[in-house]
Structure formats: structure tokens, C-alpha cells
Design a protein around this motif. Structure first.
Motif, PDB file in Angstrom:
ATOM      1  N   ASP A 182       0.836  -1.205   0.000  1.00 37.06           N
ATOM      2  CA  ASP A 182       0.000   0.000   0.000  1.00 37.06           C
ATOM      3  C   ASP A 182       0.867   1.250   0.000  1.00 37.06           C
ATOM      4  OD1 ASP A 182      -2.484  -1.097  -0.177  1.00 37.06           O
ATOM      5  OD2 ASP A 182      -2.826  -1.186   1.973  1.00 37.06           O
ATOM      6  N   MET A 183       1.916   1.221   0.857  1.00 38.26           N
ATOM      7  CA  MET A 183       2.811   2.376   0.964  1.00 38.26           C
ATOM      8  C   MET A 183       3.495   2.649  -0.378  1.00 38.26           C
ATOM      9  SD  MET A 183       6.328   3.070   1.395  1.00 38.26           S
ATOM     10  CE  MET A 183       7.097   1.640   2.145  1.00 38.26           C
TER      11      MET A 183
ATOM     12  N   ALA B 124       4.900   9.961   0.409  1.00 38.01           N
ATOM     13  CA  ALA B 124       3.976  10.479  -0.605  1.00 38.01           C
ATOM     14  C   ALA B 124       4.386  11.881  -1.042  1.00 38.01           C
ATOM     15  CB  ALA B 124       2.556  10.484  -0.059  1.00 38.01           C
ATOM     16  N   LEU B 125       4.687  12.749  -0.072  1.00 42.36           N
ATOM     17  CA  LEU B 125       5.081  14.134  -0.384  1.00 42.36           C
ATOM     18  C   LEU B 125       6.338  14.169  -1.232  1.00 42.36           C
ATOM     19  CD1 LEU B 125       4.736  16.411   2.756  1.00 42.36           C
ATOM     20  CD2 LEU B 125       3.763  16.773   0.499  1.00 42.36           C
ATOM     21  N   LEU B 126       7.374  13.448  -0.756  1.00 45.70           N
ATOM     22  CA  LEU B 126       8.671  13.502  -1.424  1.00 45.70           C
ATOM     23  C   LEU B 126       8.570  12.915  -2.825  1.00 45.70           C
ATOM     24  CD1 LEU B 126      11.526  14.417  -0.886  1.00 45.70           C
ATOM     25  CD2 LEU B 126      12.078  12.156  -0.062  1.00 45.70           C
TER      26      LEU B 126
ATOM     27  N   PHE C 119      15.875  11.590  -5.208  1.00 41.24           N
ATOM     28  CA  PHE C 119      15.395  10.224  -5.442  1.00 41.24           C
ATOM     29  C   PHE C 119      16.113   9.228  -4.538  1.00 41.24           C
ATOM     30  CE2 PHE C 119      13.421  11.705  -9.449  1.00 41.24           C
ATOM     31  CZ  PHE C 119      12.192  11.095  -9.266  1.00 41.24           C
ATOM     32  N   ILE C 120      17.412   9.491  -4.251  1.00 45.52           N
ATOM     33  CA  ILE C 120      18.110   8.634  -3.282  1.00 45.52           C
ATOM     34  C   ILE C 120      17.433   8.756  -1.918  1.00 45.52           C
ATOM     35  CG2 ILE C 120      20.275   8.342  -2.026  1.00 45.52           C
ATOM     36  CD1 ILE C 120      21.742   9.154  -4.596  1.00 45.52           C
TER      37      ILE C 120
ATOM     38  N   LEU D 247      13.856   6.720   2.284  1.00 40.76           N
ATOM     39  CA  LEU D 247      12.661   6.938   3.092  1.00 40.76           C
ATOM     40  C   LEU D 247      11.672   5.789   2.933  1.00 40.76           C
ATOM     41  CD1 LEU D 247      12.079   9.249   4.981  1.00 40.76           C
ATOM     42  CD2 LEU D 247      10.591  10.235   3.287  1.00 40.76           C
ATOM     43  N   MET D 248      11.643   5.184   1.731  1.00 42.17           N
ATOM     44  CA  MET D 248      10.762   4.020   1.535  1.00 42.17           C
ATOM     45  C   MET D 248      11.244   2.849   2.379  1.00 42.17           C
ATOM     46  SD  MET D 248      10.029   3.912  -2.485  1.00 42.17           S
ATOM     47  CE  MET D 248       8.636   4.714  -3.232  1.00 42.17           C
TER      48      MET D 248
END
Lengths: 197, 197
Positions: A118-119, B123-125, B170-171, B176-177
Motif C-alpha cells: 500500500d505504501m 507520498a510528499l517527497l 530520489f536517493i 525513506l521508503m
């Protein structure tokens, strides 16, 4: 309501039972998100406007040129369609997992995998919708510093349909964020009626 | 390693202890993500190129015009700077929470809130980085269908710096993911050594 029911250590309490009272909320939200992203992808994919302009006049005969605005001409809109399609597929797949999953959940990793998927979908959809929105803003207002003229004054229907698709996509994004928050919370609720030794 | 250690119901097992063996990984990843997003925001915010073009020649005297390319001229780049700044702040804040949090965690919602905040930041980034990337692609290649000319052949340094900022962003997004996935997993690990009644 849900958390109250989850905190009571009832007799026949399996892990899955803890999320029972709210079990219709998530599938409904997923259906809504699916329809939002699917319609966004469809509207943008079918977005095409052909217009004939009078370029010059020779004597009394107008010289015409026909121009077509398609979503394929802008990479950001292609990305938008792909990403919304992927988010729709994800919603459908997760709906299936919601119904079939409990039977095949072997090592209890289902909720974790769903939350992470989902993330990742939130990230994808957010990227696609933002890129399309900023590209649409450029088409609507232009950018005088870069000498990029606006094109929405010529292709008004194209821009209107694109704007509608973006609104649908952002609604889908908001729903998907709520869904992800619920998915993450489920991971916690799963253990609501367990005891720390 | 970590999950093995978590599964053993040891004697002095508090909830927080379950995540001990990997406790240095998350702060380090957060520091890396902070430096990536902060440098992206800085490089883009300081990105400015002034160039003098010869517009025409009158006799032997060249007529010059000075043009400046700034990030403020493109809304997508402004969004990029804001979003990267917010992600940096978030990383710092979460670093602080990682160290101070355990003392002030009253109702055990800390991990849930951190996971959801991480998700929102992804989501923001993602939105900011994607929007800037597609705008940069437009600047680099132009769009012949919309008659938008490329500007990177004139403002090469501006484009190089912007590209560097996007790579850094993007890195940061990838980090962050991973961080979010770990945060979500923590929510599960938290209960690794508890028993379902």
C-alpha cells in the motif's frame, strides 16, 4: 467500537477475529479507490482533441492546419496513465487478498506485506498525480521565463478532461493514504488481544 | 538475527527491547535520508544561472541581453524545495523521537504514528521529486507538440545542478521508503515476544 471489541480477550479469539467489526470499511474504501484511479486512467487515456486552425489566408481561401492534442505527447501524462492503472490493479488485487487471504496466510506476514505494498502504491500514485498536475499547470498558464506558451486556450476540452482525471486521481490518492493508514493500524490491532509475557 | 532474538521470550523482555539488535540501523538510515533530502533542497534553492546573450548586432556593436534562470520561475521546482525541506525536518524530528521517544511513550501509539508519518512523507517527497523530474525532462528535451523549446542548451549549469538535486532527492526517497518499511515492520516486531491467549 472496533478497538473495544479487540481489547476484550474473548473465548474464541483467533488473530483474524480482532479486525472483524470494521471488516466492511476497508473493502469499500478499496472499491472507491479503485473506481477513482481507474476512471482517472481511462479519462486521461481517452483524452484527445483535434482542432483545425486557420494558419494563413491566401486571397479569400483560408489555409488550414489540423492539430491534435493527445496524452501520449507528454511523458508526464503517460506516466499518469500507467501509474493510475497500476494503482487500480493493486486495489483489485488487495480486494481479492482481503477475501481469499485468511485461508492461505501461512506465516502471518500477510498484513505486513499488504501495508508495505500500500505504501509503495501511495508513492507511485503521488508521483504520477503531482507530475501531471504541474504539467497541467504549465499548459494552463505557460511559463514566460522559459518562453513556454499556454496551450489550454486552444485545446480547452483536452485540458478540462485532463483536469478531471487529475481530480479523480488525487481523490484516489487520498483514499489510498487512508487505506494505508488503516493497513498499518491493522498490523497493530492484529495483536490487540495478546499478552506480553 | 533480529527476529530470532525477538522470538525468544527472555527474562527481562520489555516491549521496546524486542527491537534492540537493529537499533543503530534506523537512525543511520534516517541520517542518510536527511543528508540526501537536505542537500537536494539546498542545491535546488541555490540554483541560479545568469547568462548574457547577443541578441542583435548594430554595425559592429553587439546588442546584449542578460537572462537569469532561477528555480523560483518554475512552480514544480519551488514545490521540490519545499518538499525536500519538509522531508529533512521530518527525518531530524524522527531521529529525536527515536532517542527521546521511549521515555514519553504513554499509550503505545508511538510506532503507529511514526509509521503513518513516514508514509505521508514518502507520498510528499515522491510527488515533489517526480514533478521536478518531468519538468527537468521538459527543459532538457522540450516538447515539439506543444512548441515548448528546450532551455538546457542555453542554461547548462542550471540544468546540471537541478539534475544533481533530483538524483539526491530520489536517493532520499528510496531511503525513506526503506525506512517506512522498517517502521511498519517495527509495529509487528513490537509484539514478537507476546503470546496469543
Amino acid at each position: 467500537m472496533a478497538s473495544e471489541a479487540g481489547e476484550k480477550p474473548e473465548s474464541g479469539s483467533k488473530l483474524v477475529m480482532a479486525t472483524k467489526p470494521q471488516s466492511w470499511v476497508l473493502p469499500m474504501l478499496r472499491l472507491l479507490a479503485f473506481s477513482a484511479t481507474a476512471s482517472a486512467a481511462l479519462v486521461m487515456a481517452l483524452n484527445k482533441q483535434t482542432k483545425t486552425f486557420v494558419v494563413a489566408t491566401i486571397g479569400n481561401t483560408p489555409l488550414k492546419a489540423t492539430l491534435t492534442a493527445k496524452f501520449q505527447h507528454t511523458p508526464a501524462f503517460v506516466f499518469f496513465v500507467i501509474v493510475n492503472g497500476m494503482a487500480s490493479l493493486h486495489s483489485l488485487l488487495m480486494l481479492a487478498v482481503d477475501f481469499i487471504g485468511p485461508k492461505y496466510d501461512i506465516i502471518g506476514l500477510r498484513f505486513l506485506v499488504i501495508a508495505i505494498l500500500d505504501m509503495l502504491n501511495v508513492a507511485l500514485l503521488s508521483g504520477g498525480a503531482s507530475a501531471a498536475a504541474f504539467m497541467g499547470q504549465l499548459g494552463k498558464n505557460g511559463n514566460s521565463h522559459a518562453r513556454w506558451n499556454k496551450i489550454c486556450d486552444k485545446f480547452d476540452t483536452f485540458c478540462d478532461h485532463g483536469g478531471g482525471a487529475m481530480i479523480a486521481s488525487f481523490i484516489g490518492l487520498a483514499l489510498l493514504m487512508i487505506i494505508t493508514a488503516i493497513s498499518i493500524n491493522k498490523l497493530k490491532n492484529q495483536f490487540n488481544n495478546c499478552v506480553v509475557p
